[in-house]
Design an enzyme around this catalytic site. Structure first.
Site, PDB file in Angstrom:
ATOM      1  N   GLU A  58      77.302  26.601 -20.693  1.00  0.00           N
ATOM      2  CA  GLU A  58      77.202  26.160 -22.212  1.00  0.00           C
ATOM      3  C   GLU A  58      77.047  24.670 -22.460  1.00  0.00           C
ATOM      4  OE1 GLU A  58      79.229  30.573 -23.766  1.00  0.00           O
ATOM      5  OE2 GLU A  58      80.156  28.603 -23.878  1.00  0.00           O
ATOM      6  N   ARG A  62      89.875  29.653 -32.182  1.00  0.00           N
ATOM      7  CA  ARG A  62      89.412  30.964 -32.612  1.00  0.00           C
ATOM      8  C   ARG A  62      90.379  31.944 -32.486  1.00  0.00           C
ATOM      9  NH1 ARG A  62      85.045  32.336 -28.155  1.00  0.00           N
ATOM     10  NH2 ARG A  62      84.127  30.441 -29.266  1.00  0.00           N
ATOM     11  N   HIS A  80      79.829  23.474 -25.191  1.00  0.00           N
ATOM     12  CA  HIS A  80      81.212  23.774 -24.982  1.00  0.00           C
ATOM     13  C   HIS A  80      82.040  22.902 -24.302  1.00  0.00           C
ATOM     14  CE1 HIS A  80      84.147  27.418 -24.056  1.00  0.00           C
ATOM     15  NE2 HIS A  80      84.468  26.564 -23.111  1.00  0.00           N
ATOM     16  N   ASP A  83      83.202  23.910 -29.695  1.00  0.00           N
ATOM     17  CA  ASP A  83      81.786  24.076 -29.700  1.00  0.00           C
ATOM     18  C   ASP A  83      80.991  23.337 -30.548  1.00  0.00           C
ATOM     19  OD1 ASP A  83      82.191  26.204 -27.772  1.00  0.00           O
ATOM     20  OD2 ASP A  83      81.898  27.969 -29.452  1.00  0.00           O
ATOM     21  N   HIS A 122      89.453  28.607 -26.761  1.00  0.00           N
ATOM     22  CA  HIS A 122      89.250  28.340 -28.225  1.00  0.00           C
ATOM     23  C   HIS A 122      90.465  28.667 -28.883  1.00  0.00           C
ATOM     24  CE1 HIS A 122      85.241  27.214 -29.109  1.00  0.00           C
ATOM     25  NE2 HIS A 122      84.731  27.865 -27.914  1.00  0.00           N
TER      26      HIS A 122
END
Length: 226
Positions: A205, A95, A208, A147, A140
């Protein structure tokens, strides 16, 4: 390097689209579909179906890019799961920092709550960083965090994990008491295989995971997903 086509799946994982890859990745990064072609790819931040309600800055194609070391470990995960009748569905990998900055700007716009009911119905968006659902510096962005979830290999349908991807609330905590024994067992299948192959889970999460032996543990990248 010449552009290559990919059968990536954007928004809805069952609808393939043709994508031209730019193929100018930094050294040490790869396109995940070239390593794990059997996985499903639903890159949410390229679509409008994410907690911001818009395509996120830096996502110019519905592609999953990951560190080469992470991709190798994830391929081992995929191979292990294949024998159990599962495939991976990947929602996000590398990301760009500009995307993280986009999340920060979104969180500060109190008037924009169009995705509240779907993604954070009980929370104030301004608290998502404090609660640990979003970070201003993300694994990320180092190319070491992924994810993902499981789907059944025979049907392509998702395995029931008790809450959807990127839902911000207690039900997404790995050890929540708000889901069934079967849903817990499904989360454990994913967690156990990821841990077995060198990934560390995140308690808030269930989707994750971060590669323990990251190749870029302190480097945050900002190249586009394209």
């Amino acid at each position: 390097m010449a552009a290559a086509e990919s059968g990536y799946k954007a928004g809805v994982a069952s609808q393939p689209v043709k994508v031209q890859k730019k193929n100018s990745l930094p050294k040490g990064f790869v396109y995940l579909d070239e390593v794990i072609p059997t996985a499903q790819y639903e890159i949410r931040y390229y679509s409008e179906n994410n907690f911001t309600g818009s395509r996120v800055d830096g996502y110019k194609a519905p592609l999953a890019i990951f560190s080469q070391a992470g991709a190798k470990a994830l391929k081992a995960v995929s191979d292990d799961l294949a024998g159990k009748g599962y495939i991976l569905r990947i929602y996000d990998a590398y990301r760009p920092q500009k995307a993280v900055d986009d999340f920060v700007a979104w969180s500060q716009d109190a008037a924009d709550i169009k995705m509240k009911q779907q993604y954070y119905p009980k929370l104030d968006k301004r608290n998502l960083f404090k609660l640990g659902f979003i970070a201003k510096k993300s694994g990320h962005t180092r190319g070491g965090t992924i994810d993902l979830t499981l789907a059944y290999a025979k049907t392509g349908t998702l395995v029931d994990m008790g809450s959807p991807y990127d839902f911000f609330g207690e039900i997404s905590y790995y050890n929540t008491s708000l889901i069934s024994k079967t849903q817990h067992a499904n989360r454990k299948i994913l967690k156990d295989v990821m841990v077995k192959h060198g990934f560390k889970p995140y308690s808030k999460e269930w989707w994750h995971f971060t590669l323990i032996k990251e190749p870029f543990p302190s480097q945050y990248f900002n190249f586009d997903v394209e």
